[in-house]
Design a protein around this motif. Sequence first.
Motif, PDB file in Angstrom:
ATOM      1  N   GLY A  20      60.042   0.387  42.644  1.00 27.04           N
ATOM      2  CA  GLY A  20      59.620  -1.023  42.767  1.00 27.04           C
ATOM      3  C   GLY A  20      60.593  -1.372  44.213  1.00 27.04           C
ATOM      4  N   LYS A  21      61.626  -0.719  44.270  1.00 28.09           N
ATOM      5  CA  LYS A  21      62.387  -1.293  45.479  1.00 28.09           C
ATOM      6  C   LYS A  21      61.831  -0.866  46.823  1.00 28.09           C
ATOM      7  CE  LYS A  21      67.044  -1.830  43.489  1.00 28.09           C
ATOM      8  NZ  LYS A  21      67.766  -1.027  42.578  1.00 28.09           N
ATOM      9  N   LEU A  22      61.171   0.502  46.536  1.00 29.57           N
ATOM     10  CA  LEU A  22      60.483   0.998  47.994  1.00 29.57           C
ATOM     11  C   LEU A  22      59.176   0.343  48.399  1.00 29.57           C
ATOM     12  CD1 LEU A  22      60.001   2.988  50.251  1.00 29.57           C
ATOM     13  CD2 LEU A  22      59.250   4.653  48.584  1.00 29.57           C
ATOM     14  N   ALA A  23      58.557  -0.049  46.994  1.00 27.82           N
ATOM     15  CA  ALA A  23      57.371  -0.790  47.249  1.00 27.82           C
ATOM     16  C   ALA A  23      57.613  -2.124  47.891  1.00 27.82           C
ATOM     17  CB  ALA A  23      56.684  -0.980  45.907  1.00 27.82           C
ATOM     18  N   THR A  24      58.571  -2.998  47.419  1.00 32.31           N
ATOM     19  CA  THR A  24      59.243  -4.148  47.922  1.00 32.31           C
ATOM     20  C   THR A  24      59.422  -3.973  49.413  1.00 32.31           C
ATOM     21  OG1 THR A  24      59.981  -4.740  45.689  1.00 32.31           O
ATOM     22  CG2 THR A  24      60.759  -6.059  47.633  1.00 32.31           C
ATOM     23  N   GLN A  25      60.141  -3.080  49.842  1.00 32.36           N
ATOM     24  CA  GLN A  25      60.670  -2.915  51.380  1.00 32.36           C
ATOM     25  C   GLN A  25      59.217  -2.705  52.218  1.00 32.36           C
ATOM     26  OE1 GLN A  25      63.093   0.629  50.650  1.00 32.36           O
ATOM     27  NE2 GLN A  25      64.922  -0.745  51.169  1.00 32.36           N
ATOM     28  N   LEU A  26      58.372  -1.803  51.689  1.00 28.65           N
ATOM     29  CA  LEU A  26      57.172  -1.717  52.375  1.00 28.65           C
ATOM     30  C   LEU A  26      56.005  -2.713  52.598  1.00 28.65           C
ATOM     31  CD1 LEU A  26      56.248   1.925  50.838  1.00 28.65           C
ATOM     32  CD2 LEU A  26      57.369   1.393  53.051  1.00 28.65           C
ATOM     33  N   LYS A  27      56.096  -3.458  51.399  1.00 28.35           N
ATOM     34  CA  LYS A  27      55.439  -4.652  51.756  1.00 28.35           C
ATOM     35  C   LYS A  27      56.066  -5.450  52.840  1.00 28.35           C
ATOM     36  CE  LYS A  27      53.763  -8.564  48.605  1.00 28.35           C
ATOM     37  NZ  LYS A  27      53.890  -9.320  47.567  1.00 28.35           N
ATOM     38  N   GLN A  29      57.799  -4.926  55.116  1.00 30.01           N
ATOM     39  CA  GLN A  29      57.926  -4.288  56.876  1.00 30.01           C
ATOM     40  C   GLN A  29      56.430  -4.050  57.275  1.00 30.01           C
ATOM     41  OE1 GLN A  29      60.691  -1.125  57.398  1.00 30.01           O
ATOM     42  NE2 GLN A  29      62.024  -1.718  55.614  1.00 30.01           N
ATOM     43  N   LEU A  30      55.369  -4.017  56.155  1.00 30.35           N
ATOM     44  CA  LEU A  30      54.196  -3.723  56.582  1.00 30.35           C
ATOM     45  C   LEU A  30      53.204  -5.082  56.703  1.00 30.35           C
ATOM     46  CD1 LEU A  30      53.618  -0.196  55.241  1.00 30.35           C
ATOM     47  CD2 LEU A  30      54.050  -0.613  57.418  1.00 30.35           C
ATOM     48  N   SER A  31      53.889  -6.018  56.418  1.00 27.43           N
ATOM     49  CA  SER A  31      53.071  -7.425  56.113  1.00 27.43           C
ATOM     50  C   SER A  31      52.335  -7.711  57.554  1.00 27.43           C
ATOM     51  CB  SER A  31      54.002  -8.407  55.924  1.00 27.43           C
ATOM     52  OG  SER A  31      54.901  -8.819  57.089  1.00 27.43           O
ATOM     53  N   LYS A  32      52.600  -7.033  58.703  1.00 25.09           N
ATOM     54  CA  LYS A  32      51.877  -7.568  59.594  1.00 25.09           C
ATOM     55  C   LYS A  32      50.964  -6.266  60.308  1.00 25.09           C
ATOM     56  CE  LYS A  32      54.212 -11.944  61.239  1.00 25.09           C
ATOM     57  NZ  LYS A  32      55.419 -11.728  60.281  1.00 25.09           N
ATOM     58  N   ILE A  33      50.917  -5.530  59.572  1.00 25.00           N
ATOM     59  CA  ILE A  33      50.085  -4.159  59.968  1.00 25.00           C
ATOM     60  C   ILE A  33      48.514  -4.501  60.466  1.00 25.00           C
ATOM     61  CG2 ILE A  33      49.176  -3.460  57.662  1.00 25.00           C
ATOM     62  CD1 ILE A  33      50.743  -0.945  59.987  1.00 25.00           C
ATOM     63  N   LYS A  34      48.161  -3.865  61.777  1.00 19.99           N
ATOM     64  CA  LYS A  34      46.733  -4.011  62.243  1.00 19.99           C
ATOM     65  C   LYS A  34      45.871  -3.869  61.194  1.00 19.99           C
ATOM     66  CE  LYS A  34      48.117  -3.511  66.949  1.00 19.99           C
ATOM     67  NZ  LYS A  34      48.277  -2.468  68.058  1.00 19.99           N
ATOM     68  N   ILE A  55      52.780  -4.949  45.217  1.00 18.72           N
ATOM     69  CA  ILE A  55      51.861  -4.821  46.589  1.00 18.72           C
ATOM     70  C   ILE A  55      50.708  -5.542  46.473  1.00 18.72           C
ATOM     71  CG2 ILE A  55      52.835  -2.611  47.105  1.00 18.72           C
ATOM     72  CD1 ILE A  55      50.010  -1.223  46.207  1.00 18.72           C
ATOM     73  N   LYS A  56      50.274  -6.283  45.290  1.00 16.01           N
ATOM     74  CA  LYS A  56      49.256  -6.998  44.987  1.00 16.01           C
ATOM     75  C   LYS A  56      49.151  -8.251  46.099  1.00 16.01           C
ATOM     76  CE  LYS A  56      46.901  -9.395  41.289  1.00 16.01           C
ATOM     77  NZ  LYS A  56      46.551  -9.868  40.117  1.00 16.01           N
ATOM     78  N   GLY A  57      47.860  -8.071  46.736  1.00 17.93           N
ATOM     79  CA  GLY A  57      47.707  -9.295  47.619  1.00 17.93           C
ATOM     80  C   GLY A  57      48.113  -9.019  49.130  1.00 17.93           C
ATOM     81  N   SER A  58      48.993  -7.493  49.375  1.00 18.68           N
ATOM     82  CA  SER A  58      49.133  -7.239  50.412  1.00 18.68           C
ATOM     83  C   SER A  58      48.029  -6.123  51.109  1.00 18.68           C
ATOM     84  CB  SER A  58      50.519  -6.225  50.438  1.00 18.68           C
ATOM     85  OG  SER A  58      50.381  -5.160  49.879  1.00 18.68           O
ATOM     86  N   ARG A  59      48.382  -5.510  52.354  1.00 17.38           N
ATOM     87  CA  ARG A  59      47.362  -4.630  52.837  1.00 17.38           C
ATOM     88  C   ARG A  59      47.671  -3.005  52.209  1.00 17.38           C
ATOM     89  NH1 ARG A  59      46.175  -4.482  57.720  1.00 17.38           N
ATOM     90  NH2 ARG A  59      44.735  -2.818  56.960  1.00 17.38           N
ATOM     91  N   LEU A  60      48.732  -2.915  51.265  1.00 17.85           N
ATOM     92  CA  LEU A  60      49.006  -1.619  51.009  1.00 17.85           C
ATOM     93  C   LEU A  60      47.891  -1.391  49.804  1.00 17.85           C
ATOM     94  CD1 LEU A  60      52.994  -1.772  50.673  1.00 17.85           C
ATOM     95  CD2 LEU A  60      51.845   0.186  51.501  1.00 17.85           C
ATOM     96  N   LEU A  61      47.480  -0.230  49.800  1.00 13.19           N
ATOM     97  CA  LEU A  61      46.806   0.287  48.637  1.00 13.19           C
ATOM     98  C   LEU A  61      47.471   1.085  47.725  1.00 13.19           C
ATOM     99  CD1 LEU A  61      43.121   0.805  50.333  1.00 13.19           C
ATOM    100  CD2 LEU A  61      43.926  -1.030  49.229  1.00 13.19           C
TER     101      LEU A  61
END
Length: 256
Positions: A20-27, A29-34, A55-61
């Motif tokens: 959960g912590k890693l997913a939160t950081q990734l979400k 840091q990657l919020s403005k990914i192209k 990660i719901k609603g983010s660009r991460l799959l």
Amino acid sequence: MKPMIVAGNWKMYKLIDEAGKLATQLKKQLSKIKPAVTPVVCPPFTALAEVASIIKGSRLLLGGQDMHWETQGAYTGEVSAAMLKDAGCACVIIGHSERRQYFGETDATVNKKVHAALKVGLKPIMCVGETEAQREQGQTEAVIVRQVEGGLNDVAVDQFAQVIVAYEPVWAIGTGKNATPGQAQEVHALIRRLVRDRFKAATASDLPILYGGSVKPENALELFLQPDINGGLIGGASLTADSFVQIVRAGEAAVS
Ligand code: PEP
């Protein structure tokens, strides 16, 4: 623009809280990914629900690391494609060399799993790759042809748009020894040729073919710049946000 996917295979690492912590950081840091780059995380089964909700609603799959080919039944310890979908997965790793090496995965079981995944709308990330001994004996091409033809047997032409292949030389996984960009490109081009010529897939030029095997922030860009490399399947370096995000950024740089 070529497709670019950077997928993290967390293997058997991370308790729910750590995941959960890693997913939160990734979400974050990657919020403005192209949009050209698709980041994917494949946590262990126990952490799928936690990561899915973060990660719901983010660009991460979200992806699974394996699945069974049957839809349901008395298969203790297994999960089905529909269960992964239900847990929020968009894709699933199939035929990873660790499954082939330690758990008896064969091209035949990989093929059944690929069909079962496609049937429920999960994108299979089908892994292929030669061992060190096979490379030394000049068998790389024959091994890749066998694994690609076996694993994708009877996949329909129009289903290829949903398929992802990962080339992971076994000798490069977790060893720190990555394939050179030239070695990787050669095999990626072979895989694309096979999909175009043997399977007649009209979408062959867009087939995402990921490279996996000791990808790190320092070598990612060089690999991703190769014409037939569409990103990476990342093991060790996907376990911390900093290194995974740097690799995703290399993916962005490669397509911009
Ligand atoms: C993997 O297991 O898919 C992998 C590529 O691992 P690593 O990046 O650690 O070599």
